[in-house]
Motif scaffolding. Structure first.
Motif, PDB file in Angstrom:
ATOM      1  N   LYS A 166       0.870  -1.171   0.000  1.00  0.00           N
ATOM      2  CA  LYS A 166       0.000   0.000   0.000  1.00  0.00           C
ATOM      3  C   LYS A 166       0.907   1.221   0.000  1.00  0.00           C
ATOM      4  CE  LYS A 166      -2.216   1.231   3.790  1.00  0.00           C
ATOM      5  NZ  LYS A 166      -3.184   1.342   4.866  1.00  0.00           N
ATOM      6  N   TYR A 167       0.794   2.007  -1.065  1.00  0.00           N
ATOM      7  CA  TYR A 167       1.526   3.268  -1.133  1.00  0.00           C
ATOM      8  C   TYR A 167       0.723   4.333  -0.402  1.00  0.00           C
ATOM      9  CZ  TYR A 167       4.681   1.792  -4.947  1.00  0.00           C
ATOM     10  OH  TYR A 167       5.638   1.184  -5.717  1.00  0.00           O
ATOM     11  N   VAL A 168       1.393   5.107   0.443  1.00  0.00           N
ATOM     12  CA  VAL A 168       0.790   6.283   1.062  1.00  0.00           C
ATOM     13  C   VAL A 168       1.804   7.412   1.006  1.00  0.00           C
ATOM     14  CG1 VAL A 168      -0.757   4.998   2.600  1.00  0.00           C
ATOM     15  CG2 VAL A 168       1.517   5.638   3.401  1.00  0.00           C
ATOM     16  N   GLY A 169       1.314   8.630   1.020  1.00  0.00           N
ATOM     17  CA  GLY A 169       2.193   9.793   0.998  1.00  0.00           C
ATOM     18  C   GLY A 169       1.410  11.049   0.709  1.00  0.00           C
ATOM     19  N   LYS A 170       2.097  12.151   0.727  1.00  0.00           N
ATOM     20  CA  LYS A 170       1.489  13.462   0.505  1.00  0.00           C
ATOM     21  C   LYS A 170       2.358  14.226  -0.477  1.00  0.00           C
ATOM     22  CE  LYS A 170      -1.375  16.791   1.926  1.00  0.00           C
ATOM     23  NZ  LYS A 170      -2.698  16.833   1.384  1.00  0.00           N
ATOM     24  N   ILE A 171       1.719  14.924  -1.421  1.00  0.00           N
ATOM     25  CA  ILE A 171       2.446  15.732  -2.390  1.00  0.00           C
ATOM     26  C   ILE A 171       2.157  17.194  -2.098  1.00  0.00           C
ATOM     27  CG2 ILE A 171       2.752  16.280  -4.830  1.00  0.00           C
ATOM     28  CD1 ILE A 171       1.806  13.419  -5.420  1.00  0.00           C
ATOM     29  N   ASN A 172       3.207  17.966  -1.894  1.00  0.00           N
ATOM     30  CA  ASN A 172       3.077  19.402  -1.633  1.00  0.00           C
ATOM     31  C   ASN A 172       3.392  20.169  -2.909  1.00  0.00           C
ATOM     32  OD1 ASN A 172       2.472  19.077   1.114  1.00  0.00           O
ATOM     33  ND2 ASN A 172       4.642  18.907   1.614  1.00  0.00           N
ATOM     34  N   LYS A 195      -5.398   8.383  -9.172  1.00  0.00           N
ATOM     35  CA  LYS A 195      -5.788   9.779  -8.963  1.00  0.00           C
ATOM     36  C   LYS A 195      -5.446  10.138  -7.519  1.00  0.00           C
ATOM     37  CE  LYS A 195      -8.351  10.706 -12.741  1.00  0.00           C
ATOM     38  NZ  LYS A 195      -8.143  11.808 -13.606  1.00  0.00           N
ATOM     39  N   PRO A 196      -4.966  11.345  -7.288  1.00  0.00           N
ATOM     40  CA  PRO A 196      -4.671  11.754  -5.914  1.00  0.00           C
ATOM     41  C   PRO A 196      -5.968  12.017  -5.138  1.00  0.00           C
ATOM     42  CG  PRO A 196      -4.351  13.576  -7.398  1.00  0.00           C
ATOM     43  CD  PRO A 196      -4.661  12.387  -8.254  1.00  0.00           C
ATOM     44  N   ILE A 197      -5.903  11.819  -3.853  1.00  0.00           N
ATOM     45  CA  ILE A 197      -7.013  12.157  -2.960  1.00  0.00           C
ATOM     46  C   ILE A 197      -6.503  13.283  -2.074  1.00  0.00           C
ATOM     47  CG2 ILE A 197      -8.553  11.340  -1.152  1.00  0.00           C
ATOM     48  CD1 ILE A 197      -8.126   8.498  -2.333  1.00  0.00           C
ATOM     49  N   GLU A 198      -6.973  14.482  -2.347  1.00  0.00           N
ATOM     50  CA  GLU A 198      -6.534  15.689  -1.616  1.00  0.00           C
ATOM     51  C   GLU A 198      -5.007  15.786  -1.592  1.00  0.00           C
ATOM     52  OE1 GLU A 198      -8.400  15.772   2.216  1.00  0.00           O
ATOM     53  OE2 GLU A 198     -10.395  15.575   1.363  1.00  0.00           O
ATOM     54  N   ASN A 199      -4.398  15.653  -2.776  1.00  0.00           N
ATOM     55  CA  ASN A 199      -2.940  15.681  -2.966  1.00  0.00           C
ATOM     56  C   ASN A 199      -2.220  14.568  -2.203  1.00  0.00           C
ATOM     57  OD1 ASN A 199      -3.230  17.764  -4.725  1.00  0.00           O
ATOM     58  ND2 ASN A 199      -2.184  19.272  -3.476  1.00  0.00           N
ATOM     59  N   GLY A 200      -2.958  13.537  -1.864  1.00  0.00           N
ATOM     60  CA  GLY A 200      -2.365  12.404  -1.166  1.00  0.00           C
ATOM     61  C   GLY A 200      -2.298  11.180  -2.054  1.00  0.00           C
ATOM     62  N   ILE A 201      -1.413  10.286  -1.688  1.00  0.00           N
ATOM     63  CA  ILE A 201      -1.236   9.033  -2.409  1.00  0.00           C
ATOM     64  C   ILE A 201      -1.818   7.927  -1.545  1.00  0.00           C
ATOM     65  CG2 ILE A 201       0.451   7.394  -3.337  1.00  0.00           C
ATOM     66  CD1 ILE A 201       2.369   9.815  -3.631  1.00  0.00           C
ATOM     67  N   TYR A 202      -2.698   7.148  -2.134  1.00  0.00           N
ATOM     68  CA  TYR A 202      -3.252   5.999  -1.435  1.00  0.00           C
ATOM     69  C   TYR A 202      -3.689   4.980  -2.477  1.00  0.00           C
ATOM     70  CZ  TYR A 202      -6.050   2.984   1.491  1.00  0.00           C
ATOM     71  OH  TYR A 202      -6.548   1.887   2.140  1.00  0.00           O
ATOM     72  N   ILE A 218       6.264  14.698  -0.400  1.00  0.00           N
ATOM     73  CA  ILE A 218       7.024  14.950  -1.620  1.00  0.00           C
ATOM     74  C   ILE A 218       6.809  16.413  -1.953  1.00  0.00           C
ATOM     75  CG2 ILE A 218       7.287  14.352  -4.052  1.00  0.00           C
ATOM     76  CD1 ILE A 218       5.996  11.625  -3.303  1.00  0.00           C
ATOM     77  N   ASN A 219       7.875  17.191  -1.895  1.00  0.00           N
ATOM     78  CA  ASN A 219       7.790  18.626  -2.169  1.00  0.00           C
ATOM     79  C   ASN A 219       8.201  18.905  -3.603  1.00  0.00           C
ATOM     80  OD1 ASN A 219       7.063  19.484   0.531  1.00  0.00           O
ATOM     81  ND2 ASN A 219       9.139  18.882   1.100  1.00  0.00           N
ATOM     82  N   ILE A 220       7.307  19.583  -4.331  1.00  0.00           N
ATOM     83  CA  ILE A 220       7.571  19.955  -5.713  1.00  0.00           C
ATOM     84  C   ILE A 220       7.493  21.473  -5.809  1.00  0.00           C
ATOM     85  CG2 ILE A 220       6.808  19.762  -8.110  1.00  0.00           C
ATOM     86  CD1 ILE A 220       5.608  17.063  -7.332  1.00  0.00           C
ATOM     87  N   LYS A 221       8.518  22.061  -6.401  1.00  0.00           N
ATOM     88  CA  LYS A 221       8.554  23.513  -6.523  1.00  0.00           C
ATOM     89  C   LYS A 221       8.202  23.946  -7.923  1.00  0.00           C
ATOM     90  CE  LYS A 221      11.939  23.820  -2.937  1.00  0.00           C
ATOM     91  NZ  LYS A 221      13.217  24.187  -2.493  1.00  0.00           N
TER      92      LYS A 221
END
Length: 151
Positions: free
Chosen positions: A28-34, A67-74, A148-151
């Motif tokens: 299960k992948y989890v994470g957050k994209i900023n 598809k992201p869920i509120e910029n999250g990975i699940y 995960i921070n993306i500029k």
């Protein structure tokens, strides 16, 4: 009688040749994209086959889109691979590290009305892996990609 004996021998040969070890597993992948003011359209994550070194990055089976869920990975993936090796997180992580130095992730964003792909390489040092308990068949491991921070 000869036919029954031949079928029995053939049956045992096939069973012995194609038998598998026990223990499929899931990740299960989890994470957050900023991201700052950019909409994420989709995320491509490596499949288990890719992490095992069985698929190439440009292959059709190498990545799965979500598809992201509120910029999250699940997303949860199931393996077709079986082995007793996939019971402990340390052994699984060691296998992944020997096959892939980094985990590539492709994030598709909408910028100025156009789709743009951003490729990111995550190192294993920044990813936490843990074994989760649930009532489904097979072991479940969580790969936490953190922020995960993306500029």
């Amino acid at each position: 009688m000869k036919r029954i004996f031949i079928l029995l021998i053939l049956s045992f040969t096939i069973q012995y040749s194609f038998g598998q070890a026990c223990g499929i597993y899931r990740i299960k992948y989890v994470g957050k994209i900023n991201l700052e003011s950019i909409k994420i359209e989709k995320i491509k994550l490596p499949t288990i086959e890719f992490l095992h070194g069985l698929e190439k990055e440009n292959s059709e089976k190498g990545f799965i889109e979500t598809k992201p869920i509120e910029n999250g990975i699940y997303i949860e993936l199931g393996s077709h691979l079986t082995s007793h090796l996939y019971e402990k997180k340390e052994k699984l992580l060691k296998l992944y590290k020997t096959k892939r130095e980094n985990i590539p992730i492709v994030i598709t964003v909408i910028e100025n009305g156009k789709n743009k792909e951003i490729r990111i390489e995550l190192t294993w040092d920044n990813i936490q892996i843990s074994k989760l308990e649930d009532d489904k068949f097979g072991n479940l491991f969580e790969l936490n990609l953190n922020e995960i921070n993306i500029k």
